[in-house]
Motif scaffolding. Structure first.
Motif, PDB file in Angstrom:
ATOM      1  N   ALA A  66      29.572  -9.733 -16.140  1.00  0.00           N
ATOM      2  CA  ALA A  66      28.530  -9.881 -17.168  1.00  0.00           C
ATOM      3  C   ALA A  66      27.242  -9.265 -16.637  1.00  0.00           C
ATOM      4  O   ALA A  66      26.517  -9.873 -15.856  1.00  0.00           O
ATOM      5  N   LYS A  68      24.368  -8.720 -17.709  1.00  0.00           N
ATOM      6  CA  LYS A  68      23.045  -9.303 -17.954  1.00  0.00           C
ATOM      7  C   LYS A  68      22.538 -10.041 -16.710  1.00  0.00           C
ATOM      8  O   LYS A  68      21.352 -10.212 -16.539  1.00  0.00           O
ATOM      9  N   ARG A 155      34.729 -13.430 -31.742  1.00  0.00           N
ATOM     10  CA  ARG A 155      34.028 -14.470 -30.972  1.00  0.00           C
ATOM     11  C   ARG A 155      33.975 -15.774 -31.757  1.00  0.00           C
ATOM     12  O   ARG A 155      33.465 -15.827 -32.888  1.00  0.00           O
ATOM     13  N   HIS A 207      32.524 -18.433 -25.386  1.00  0.00           N
ATOM     14  CA  HIS A 207      31.662 -18.595 -24.198  1.00  0.00           C
ATOM     15  C   HIS A 207      30.886 -19.882 -24.432  1.00  0.00           C
ATOM     16  O   HIS A 207      30.186 -20.001 -25.430  1.00  0.00           O
ATOM     17  N   SER A 210      26.300 -21.421 -19.503  1.00  0.00           N
ATOM     18  CA  SER A 210      26.107 -20.837 -18.186  1.00  0.00           C
ATOM     19  C   SER A 210      25.729 -21.917 -17.183  1.00  0.00           C
ATOM     20  O   SER A 210      25.267 -22.994 -17.571  1.00  0.00           O
ATOM     21  N   GLY A 242      30.074 -18.283 -17.194  1.00  0.00           N
ATOM     22  CA  GLY A 242      29.491 -19.619 -17.123  1.00  0.00           C
ATOM     23  C   GLY A 242      29.680 -20.403 -15.855  1.00  0.00           C
ATOM     24  O   GLY A 242      29.072 -21.461 -15.685  1.00  0.00           O
ATOM     25  N   GLU A 279      34.399 -13.490 -18.067  1.00  0.00           N
ATOM     26  CA  GLU A 279      33.233 -12.615 -17.859  1.00  0.00           C
ATOM     27  C   GLU A 279      32.203 -13.274 -16.964  1.00  0.00           C
ATOM     28  O   GLU A 279      31.131 -13.656 -17.421  1.00  0.00           O
ATOM     29  N   GLY A 281      29.108 -13.658 -14.550  1.00  0.00           N
ATOM     30  CA  GLY A 281      27.921 -12.896 -14.152  1.00  0.00           C
ATOM     31  C   GLY A 281      27.331 -13.529 -12.911  1.00  0.00           C
ATOM     32  O   GLY A 281      27.371 -12.992 -11.806  1.00  0.00           O
ATOM     33  N   ARG A 282      26.817 -14.761 -13.102  1.00  0.00           N
ATOM     34  CA  ARG A 282      26.142 -15.475 -12.023  1.00  0.00           C
ATOM     35  C   ARG A 282      27.044 -15.645 -10.798  1.00  0.00           C
ATOM     36  O   ARG A 282      26.602 -15.473  -9.667  1.00  0.00           O
ATOM     37  N   ARG A 319      12.833 -18.078 -14.060  1.00  0.00           N
ATOM     38  CA  ARG A 319      13.757 -19.189 -14.299  1.00  0.00           C
ATOM     39  C   ARG A 319      13.121 -20.573 -14.082  1.00  0.00           C
ATOM     40  O   ARG A 319      13.378 -21.493 -14.857  1.00  0.00           O
ATOM     41  N   TYR A 323      13.462 -22.697 -17.380  1.00  0.00           N
ATOM     42  CA  TYR A 323      14.495 -23.739 -17.395  1.00  0.00           C
ATOM     43  C   TYR A 323      14.206 -24.885 -16.432  1.00  0.00           C
ATOM     44  O   TYR A 323      15.039 -25.775 -16.272  1.00  0.00           O
ATOM     45  N   TYR A 380      19.976 -13.156 -12.864  1.00  0.00           N
ATOM     46  CA  TYR A 380      18.907 -13.521 -13.796  1.00  0.00           C
ATOM     47  C   TYR A 380      17.545 -13.594 -13.115  1.00  0.00           C
ATOM     48  O   TYR A 380      16.689 -14.394 -13.496  1.00  0.00           O
ATOM     49  N   MET A 384      15.680 -10.433 -15.479  1.00  0.00           N
ATOM     50  CA  MET A 384      14.732 -11.069 -16.399  1.00  0.00           C
ATOM     51  C   MET A 384      13.288 -10.825 -15.957  1.00  0.00           C
ATOM     52  O   MET A 384      12.357 -11.434 -16.505  1.00  0.00           O
TER      53      MET A 384
HETATM   54  N1  LLP Z   1      29.574 -13.858 -21.418  1.00  0.00           N
HETATM   55  C1  LLP Z   1      28.690 -14.119 -22.394  1.00  0.00           C
HETATM   56  C2  LLP Z   1      29.062 -13.884 -23.773  1.00  0.00           C
HETATM   57  C3  LLP Z   1      27.415 -14.606 -22.067  1.00  0.00           C
HETATM   58  O1  LLP Z   1      26.545 -14.863 -23.042  1.00  0.00           O
HETATM   59  C4  LLP Z   1      27.071 -14.806 -20.713  1.00  0.00           C
HETATM   60  C5  LLP Z   1      25.751 -15.302 -20.339  1.00  0.00           C
HETATM   61  C6  LLP Z   1      28.026 -14.499 -19.727  1.00  0.00           C
HETATM   62  C7  LLP Z   1      29.274 -14.043 -20.123  1.00  0.00           C
HETATM   63  C8  LLP Z   1      27.751 -14.666 -18.267  1.00  0.00           C
HETATM   64  O2  LLP Z   1      27.485 -15.973 -17.936  1.00  0.00           O
HETATM   65  P1  LLP Z   1      27.357 -16.417 -16.385  1.00  0.00           P
HETATM   66  O3  LLP Z   1      28.714 -16.245 -15.765  1.00  0.00           O
HETATM   67  O4  LLP Z   1      26.352 -15.548 -15.762  1.00  0.00           O
HETATM   68  O5  LLP Z   1      26.936 -17.827 -16.475  1.00  0.00           O
HETATM   69  N2  LLP Z   1      19.196 -16.522 -18.226  1.00  0.00           N
HETATM   70  C9  LLP Z   1      19.980 -17.715 -17.984  1.00  0.00           C
HETATM   71  C10 LLP Z   1      21.444 -17.482 -18.173  1.00  0.00           C
HETATM   72  C11 LLP Z   1      21.794 -16.938 -19.546  1.00  0.00           C
HETATM   73  C12 LLP Z   1      23.252 -16.653 -19.708  1.00  0.00           C
HETATM   74  C13 LLP Z   1      23.476 -15.889 -20.960  1.00  0.00           C
HETATM   75  N3  LLP Z   1      24.830 -15.516 -21.189  1.00  0.00           N
HETATM   76  C14 LLP Z   1      19.675 -18.231 -16.589  1.00  0.00           C
HETATM   77  O6  LLP Z   1      18.876 -17.626 -15.898  1.00  0.00           O
HETATM   78  O7  LLP Z   1      20.195 -19.268 -16.183  1.00  0.00           O
END
Ligand code: LLP
Length: 421
Positions: A66, A68, A155, A207, A210, A242, A279, A281-282, A319, A323, A380, A384
């Motif tokens: 992911a 982002k 989705r 999804h 996170s 997540g 997916e 990311g973190r 962050r 948050y 992030y 960000m």
């Molecule tokens: N897939 C989708 C559709 C998502 O919306 C996200 C995160 C991920 C995968 C990846 O999620 P992860 O594995 O990274 O948790 N800015 C916030 C986190 C926002 C997450 C948005 N979507 C923070 O700094 O905690």
């Protein structure tokens, strides 16, 4: 009094020498800060690669990074080299991944409000998976009329509340994302997409949020989705991202492997035989990265608080403000030291909310000029970052086996003016 920094918030290659100095990727962090300036995002390249490989081993081909969480050309190339697909959520992320040389066929496009231009760019490039989020998007993609059906996921919002911060919870009924399961929208979307010559429905996507520590949240997600996925008879199920990571003392998170075993096991137990993918990311990027700042002022208000100001703040890490996220703080020159002194690490921005670590513990001898590090800023943080107060964004450096490779250069004042006409 806080003890030394817990090991699980440091990147894999972190080594503390006999004098207490920390190196990552074979590079001394204080020297790196002296050489490249601060604030600085430092990534352990081997850590990033190891997590990407773990994800591919655990889920198989199709698991996507992911982007982002953290994206630049070097990161996109790294995830691709290690065998991951890449999830892009905007035309901008799509452009960066393509510029990095990632084939479009290994990209997944997300977004609850994809523009016609974004959809067109994805179709033209030959996107690997399009995650359809709304009926309006179905209209847009039909209007574009791709020459070949685009492989698509529908989705679904499964109506599950993940155990995490409200702002990053996405699976509940009251969500801007996806088609509701309970309302029947999800089933209607599958039907409609199947009739469309523009799309080839290969899977279902969900999804739930996170920074999730409890694998049980993902089991609930699968429980909620199982019948729908079985009835739809699709080949693939993407359970989203997540998986959480430990940020501060006392936290611990499941590994990517444990996460995969749990979700794949839950799918099989529920009679879902579709290929299961995800997916993260973190879980790939967060602990690989850390931020180096320089301490500029120390203001002690007796009986109230000590403010320790660093040369970044809410512009490189929003962050804590957004948050209320917590971080550890430590001095890489004295990594193994006890941290008896309570301070608030604040940034250089013009507001009191500009907290980096509200309740930080640091060694007693912290001084102006010290390099201070906040670990677990790899996800992030840079992605960000902003130019609030016209503060240039930090550079990003990848370190590996003694080599430091700047992959995103530090912004300068010309960069701050480049859009002004
Ligand atoms: N897939 C989708 C559709 C998502 O919306 C996200 C995160 C991920 C995968 C990846 O999620 P992860 O594995 O990274 O948790 N800015 C916030 C986190 C926002 C997450 C948005 N979507 C923070 O700094 O905690």
């Amino acid at each position: 009094m806080a003890g030394p920094l817990p090991r699980n918030v440091l990147p894999d290659s972190a080594v503390v020498d006999g004098a207490g100095r920390l190196s990552v990727g074979g590079r001394d962090l204080v020297e790196l800060a002296d050489e490249l300036g601060t604030p600085l995002f430092v990534y352990d390249e081997a850590h990033l690669r190891a997590r990407a490989r773990e994800a591919v081993a655990a889920f198989g081909d199709g698991v996507a990074y992911a982007s982002k969480a953290f994206l630049c050309k070097a990161m996109a190339a790294l995830a691709h080299e290690e065998g991951m697909w890449i999830d892009v959520a905007t035309g901008g992320e799509l452009a960066v991944a393509l510029a990095a040389g990632v084939p479009a066929g290994r990209l997944v496009l997300h977004g609850n409000n994809k523009s016609v231009a974004e959809l067109q760019a994805a179709v033209d490039a030959g996107i690997g998976r399009l995650v359809v989020d709304s009926f309006d998007e179905l209209d847009r993609i039909d209007a574009i009329g791709p020459t070949q059906p685009v492989p698509a996921y529908i989705r679904v919002t499964p109506g599950v509340e993940a155990h995490t911060h409200e702002y990053v919870m996405t699976g509940q009924v009251d969500s801007k994302f996806g088609f509701g399961l309970a309302s029947g929208d999800a089933a209607a979307a599958v039907q409609r997409a199947r009739k469309s010559t523009a799309l080839d429905v290969v899977g279902v996507h969900a999804h739930i949020g996170s920074q999730i520590f409890l694998l049980h949240s993902f089991e609930k997600e699968i429980e909620a989705l199982a019948q729908f996925v079985r009835d739809a008879g699709v080949r693939e199920l993407c359970i989203g991202g997540g998986l959480g990571v430990a940020y501060v003392e006392g936290e611990s998170a499941p590994t990517i492997t444990e996460w995969a075993e749990t979700v794949i096991g839950a799918c099989r137990a529920a009679g879902v035989d579709a290929k299961v993918t995800a997916e993260p990311g973190r879980a790939i990027a967060a602990t690989a990265g850390l931020t180096l700042y320089r301490v500029g002022t120390i203001k002690e208000i007796p009986g109230v608080r000590t403010y320790l100001s660093v040369d970044g703040g809410m512009s490189d890490n929003p962050r804590p403000v957004l948050y209320g996220s917590g971080y550890e703080a430590f001095l890489p020159r004295a990594t193994a030291a006890d941290r008896p002194r309570g301070v608030s690490v604040v940034g250089k921005h013009c507001e009191s909310g500009d907290m980096v670590v509200r309740d930080a513990a640091v060694p007693a001898d912290v001084a102006v000029g010290d390099v201070l590090c906040t670990p677990v800023t790899g996800a992030y943080g840079h992605s960000m970052a902003s130019n609030y107060n016209k503060v240039p964004r930090p550079a990003v450096v990848f370190v590996r086996e003694g080599e430091a490779r700047v992959v995103v250069r530090r912004e300068n004042h010309d960069d701050l003016l480049r859009l002004d006409l």
